[in-house]
Design an enzyme around this catalytic site. Structure first.
Site, PDB file in Angstrom:
ATOM      1  N   CYS A   1      -4.397  -1.245 -20.029  1.00 33.60           N
ATOM      2  CA  CYS A   1      -4.661  -0.273 -18.969  1.00 33.60           C
ATOM      3  C   CYS A   1      -3.966  -0.635 -17.663  1.00 33.60           C
ATOM      4  O   CYS A   1      -4.119   0.052 -16.665  1.00 33.60           O
ATOM      5  CB  CYS A   1      -6.169  -0.120 -18.730  1.00 33.60           C
ATOM      6  SG  CYS A   1      -6.968  -1.621 -18.130  1.00 33.60           S
TER       7      CYS A   1
ATOM      8  N   GLU B   1      -8.093 -10.039 -18.356  1.00 39.72           N
ATOM      9  CA  GLU B   1      -7.204 -10.074 -17.192  1.00 39.72           C
ATOM     10  C   GLU B   1      -7.137 -11.460 -16.561  1.00 39.72           C
ATOM     11  O   GLU B   1      -6.597 -11.631 -15.471  1.00 39.72           O
ATOM     12  CB  GLU B   1      -7.642  -9.032 -16.144  1.00 39.72           C
ATOM     13  CG  GLU B   1      -9.107  -9.051 -15.835  1.00 39.72           C
ATOM     14  CD  GLU B   1      -9.575  -7.804 -15.104  1.00 39.72           C
ATOM     15  OE1 GLU B   1      -8.730  -7.093 -14.525  1.00 39.72           O
ATOM     16  OE2 GLU B   1     -10.783  -7.533 -15.118  1.00 39.72           O
TER      17      GLU B   1
ATOM     18  N   HIS C   1       0.829  -1.204   0.000  1.00 39.27           N
ATOM     19  CA  HIS C   1       0.000   0.000   0.000  1.00 39.27           C
ATOM     20  C   HIS C   1       0.866   1.258   0.000  1.00 39.27           C
ATOM     21  O   HIS C   1       0.537   2.252  -0.655  1.00 39.27           O
ATOM     22  CB  HIS C   1      -0.920  -0.005   1.232  1.00 39.27           C
ATOM     23  CG  HIS C   1      -2.150  -0.820   1.029  1.00 39.27           C
ATOM     24  ND1 HIS C   1      -2.971  -1.220   2.055  1.00 39.27           N
ATOM     25  CD2 HIS C   1      -2.719  -1.316  -0.101  1.00 39.27           C
ATOM     26  CE1 HIS C   1      -3.987  -1.912   1.577  1.00 39.27           C
ATOM     27  NE2 HIS C   1      -3.840  -1.985   0.276  1.00 39.27           N
TER      28      HIS C   1
ATOM     29  N   ASP D   1      -3.602  -7.966 -13.066  1.00 40.88           N
ATOM     30  CA  ASP D   1      -4.235  -9.233 -12.707  1.00 40.88           C
ATOM     31  C   ASP D   1      -3.833 -10.349 -13.662  1.00 40.88           C
ATOM     32  O   ASP D   1      -3.672 -11.499 -13.243  1.00 40.88           O
ATOM     33  CB  ASP D   1      -5.765  -9.087 -12.685  1.00 40.88           C
ATOM     34  CG  ASP D   1      -6.277  -8.607 -11.332  1.00 40.88           C
ATOM     35  OD1 ASP D   1      -5.612  -8.880 -10.320  1.00 40.88           O
ATOM     36  OD2 ASP D   1      -7.334  -7.959 -11.293  1.00 40.88           O
TER      37      ASP D   1
END
Length: 541
Positions: A500, A429, A188, A453
């Site tokens: 993307c 993905e 994070h 992903d």
């Protein structure tokens, strides 16, 4: 002079004084108490105060660096409000007759250890979040205010590790770079550094005890190196490189208003990824040629119930109007995994990354999708909106989605509500979507490849697990071959394909993507002009 290598989280260079962050462990009293009710009230008050702080952090992060940064603090708020966590704190107070501070610390260590021992890497990564939330609660209980860390002058922050709260606690303008001993490129904190566009390195094997505040350092986020007290030669070369980078930034500004087209005439759309309506302004400032990915989850996070159709309509309409005719590709909600909202009732899962998320929620609870589609079709009247569906694995899913979309069209027509049916695309993905992309291409209008992903699922590597950093290879031959396969299948049926995910901003792959035939690259706004420069300078065969 000391030089160390680490893993680059955010590219860029910085030179300046060092500030070593030494966070002292909070002293936790272990007192026997007699008034249990009063101690439980202290917990309730602290939770409410911490909740307000996290909401404030969410709003500030969303405003300063985008909704993706704000979402991290929504995750923290969900941990804070988790009934099992709070029940454990209260139970410790009631049964052990101890003070609230000790109960929170005890619960934090128990839960953190429990999560860290789990086999699922995503759940293990939550141990740091639990510690961050518990530290916040302890600080409130101890009566200390939540203040931003002040720096007398711009500095390079060096620390063992940084929590998301600590990272956002600094004044952004005063941080030259982050250097940490621990951490992963997908933590994070790493995400926040990238969103803040601050050079950052993790996994740097430096002994903090040997680093003094105020010494000079040079951080090279391109090479993944940090040099403490560089000698004259290193300093001179570093200064030259930073001057070159500054010149490049000035050149980028001259590219505004120009097309992203190769010398041979190949046109590539370079668009922006955004997470809220507020991010549209940043996309426009960087001259994005459209919005390649609008994450609609921001409308669902940080609230106690589903957003209404009208709320969604207003947000989508505003984005479309601001982009003034440029395409805005809006992804239907991708909730689940690390994006949780209690009112969805998703519950805990053994493997949330592969669990009940994204389009699976919408197909099991079609009214959620219908509400969003009604808002999207209505908003499409006001601009160039396209819709894209995440986590697709089969043709059958797409057919069912189109059936639901048709029901929405008929409903709007029956009520004589103005609408426009937008272009319909799917995210590629999952390996399954790659393998049936030839069939999917016959059904949909376009593809967008979500490389984050796709890499994770193809390599069976949790990209948030710092122990697996050496195994997470987005340049893996399998990923490149998959992208090529998808592109060939899309073009076979006259459909466009974009990227993307983070690979779209990987400048070492831009030329290869162009040669593959990728039609669009969608990246963080700050990368738009950099990619345009590369595209315009490519040598065509």
């Amino acid at each position: 002079m000391q030089q160390f290598s680490g893993k680059s989280v955010c590219k860029g260079m910085a030179y300046g004084p060092v500030t070593v962050l030494r966070s002292p462990k909070q002293h936790i009293r272990h007192d026997k108490i007699w008034d249990v009710k009063a101690e439980l009230e202290r917990v309730n008050s602290a939770v409410e105060c911490a909740r307000k702080e996290l909401q404030s952090l969410y709003e500030r992060a969303s405003q300063e660096i985008g909704i993706s940064g704000g979402e991290i603090f929504q995750v923290h708020r969900m941990i804070l409000e988790d009934e099992e966590y709070l029940k454990a704190v209260r139970h410790t107070i009631q049964t052990e007759m101890v003070n609230a501070e000790y109960a929170v610390e005890f619960t934090s260590e128990r839960y953190g250890d429990m999560f860290f021992r789990m086999k699922d890497d995503y759940m293990r990564a939550r141990a740091m979040d639990i510690k961050d939330v518990s530290d916040r609660l302890l600080r409130v209980l101890n009566g200390r205010e939540d203040t931003r860390r002040s720096l007398d002058e711009p500095a390079i922050i060096v620390a063992d590790d940084l929590s998301p709260s600590e990272t956002m606690g600094f004044c952004r303008e005063k941080v030259l770079a982050f250097v940490t001993v621990r951490g992963s490129t997908n933590s994070h904190t790493a995400i926040l550094a990238r969103l803040m566009n601050i050079p950052a390195l993790v996994g740097v094997p430096v002994d903090l005890g040997e680093i003094q505040d105020g010494i000079r350092a040079f951080v090279d986020g391109f090479e993944g190196m940090v040099t403490f007290e560089p000698d004259e030669d290193v300093y001179r070369k570093a200064n030259e490189r930073m001057e070159d980078e500054q010149e490049k930034l000035c050149l980028f500004q001259k590219l505004k208003g120009k097309e992203s087209i190769t010398p041979g005439g190949k046109r590539i759309l370079i668009c922006a990824n955004i997470g809220s309506v507020r991010d549209v302004e940043r996309a426009l400032e960087n001259d994005a040629e459209g919005i390649g990915l609008f994450r609609s989850e921001f409308l669902y996070l940080g609230r106690k119930d589903f957003p209404t159709e009208e709320e969604q309509f207003q947000a989508y309409r505003q984005a479309a109007q601001q982009m003034a005719g440029k395409e805005v590709i809006i992804r239907t909600l991708d909730m689940g995994a690390d994006k949780q909202a209690e009112y969805f009732g998703l519950g805990r899962e053994e493997n949330p990354a592969m669990g009940f998320r994204a389009i699976r929620i919408c197909l099991k609870q079609p009214e959620i999708l219908k509400t969003q589609l009604r808002a999207l079709l209505r908003a499409a009247v006001y601009g160039n909106i396209s819709v894209i569906y995440p986590m697709i694995i089969s043709v059958e899913e797409v057919k069912r989605i189109f059936e639901i979309a048709q029901e929405v069209r008929e409903e709007l027509e029956s009520k004589r509500i103005p609408y426009r049916y937008p272009r319909q695309g799917v995210m590629i993905e999952t390996p399954a979507a790659v393998m049936v992309s030839d069939e999917l291409a016959r059904l949909v209008d376009f593809f967008s490849i979500g490389t984050n992903d796709l890499t994770q699922y193809t390599l069976a590597v949790d990209r948030q697990n710092e122990k697996l950093c050496d195994f997470y290879d987005p340049h893996h031959k399998a990923i490149m071959r998959m992208i090529r396969i998808v592109t060939e299948h899309a073009h076979k049926y006259g459909k466009k394909v974009g990227i993307c995910g983070e690979l779209g901003a990987d400048t070492s792959l831009t030329e290869e993507f162009v040669r593959m035939g990728i039609d669009e690259l969608s990246v963080v706004p700050s990368m738009v002009l950099k990619l345009r420069k590369i595209v315009r300078e490519l040598k065509d065969d």
